[in-house]
Write a protein that holds these residues in place. Structure first.
Motif: not given
Length: 318
Positions: A238-249
């Motif tokens: 999940c972490r690898e799939a989300i945008p590093k700057e704006t993503g969250k799980v």
């Protein structure tokens, strides 16, 4: 009476609650199957025993005993002035089509195939381990659901019921968790109920439902079903799939809070034992255990929001 005698007397009374501990579930399931709460509502909110018995096609004598128990437990109120039964906040949760109905979840948990693994709890706790569900049915719940359509539907209906209630609580108590989200992937979204409810409340979100192939619904891939190592693997992906700057799980799970007053503590501990009974490695986690899993998946930080519900909201940031 000395202190020891008082404790012994209390124990003598209390142990009977465990001997007949199955009774509340069985009688409430009966009320759901007979649609008693619905019958009361259809009679304008109050109904006599003869009329109720006629409406639900039951023996007045047997139904009277069932209603006596349910009234004692707070599910119905017997109005002495009219000798009629009326619904209470508890029985309204059993309405077949009620907005907040919890009936499908209770029927699922009270089904023979979900109750059977509880008889193998001691085996699940043994050193050899193993799933009580597999011991009872010869396979894990995911495989079982894939070729037992009736039971799979019962499971899906129960999970959908839980999802509707959970999303409603999240939106009402902590709706800001969805602010700024353009795309949301529901990992283990089952039949899509959770995502549908979220998108309905937050129409700006583009939703993607992800789950197993058979009707995309036999198994809810929620994290409490899996071991710590498996959770780390899931969260890492999940972490690898989300945008590093704006993503969250966003994780919506029960969180066991040690040493603090929690009105849902009994339920959370029961859920934890249910995981022990129905899965091989699943469990409910404390904040410290979530810290190990989330940090182990490479997230830099996370927050926990207790929303006055069975579930808490964990937001993990890359």
């Amino acid at each position: 009476m000395d202190a020891k005698s008082i404790k012994e007397e209390k124990a003598e009374v209390e142990i009977w609650q465990y001997i007949f501990g199955f009774t509340p579930m069985a009688v409430v399931k009966c009320a759901i199957e007979l649609e008693i709460a619905d019958a009361v509502e259809s009679h304008g909110g109050a109904v006599s025993l003869p009329d109720l018995a006629s409406a639900v096609a039951c023996s007045p004598s047997a139904l009277g005993r069932i209603m006596r128990y349910l009234t004692h437990r707070g599910f119905f109120e017997l109005k002495e002035s009219t000798n009629q039964y009326a619904n209470t906040p508890l029985s309204l949760l059993l309405l077949k089509s009620g907005v907040n109905t919890i009936a499908p979840l209770l029927v699922m948990e009270a089904s023979p195939w979900m109750l059977a693994p509880w008889h193998g709890l001691s085996a699940s706790a043994s050193r050899s381990g193993g799933s009580g569900f597999k011991a009872a049915h010869g396979e894990e719940i995911w495989e079982f659901g894939s070729h037992n359509p009736a039971e799979s539907k019962l499971f899906n209906d129960g999970m959908a019921c839980h999802a509707r209630r959970a999303v409603s609580e999240i939106v009402e108590q902590y709706g800001e968790v969805f602010e700024g989200i353009d795309c949301l992937v529901d990992v283990g979204g089952g039949d899509g109920t959770t995502l549908h409810c979220i998108v309905e409340a937050c129409p700006w979100i583009r939703g993607i439902n992800y789950d197993l192939p058979h009707v995309v619904s036999a198994a809810q891939w929620v994290l409490h079903d899996w071991s710590d190592d498996e959770c780390v693997q899931i969260l890492t992906k999940c972490r690898e799939a989300i945008p590093k700057e704006t993503g969250k799980v966003i994780i919506a799970e029960a969180v066991i809070v040690e040493g603090e007053e929690d009105k849902y503590r009994d339920v959370k501990l029961a859920l934890d034992v249910a995981m022990l009974s129905h899965t091989e490695k699943g469990k409910e986690r404390t904040i410290e255990e979530w810290d190990l899993v989330i940090k182990g998946a490479g997230f830099s930080s996370f927050t926990v929001q207790h929303i006055g519900s069975i579930i808490s909201i964990i937001e993990a940031y890359p």
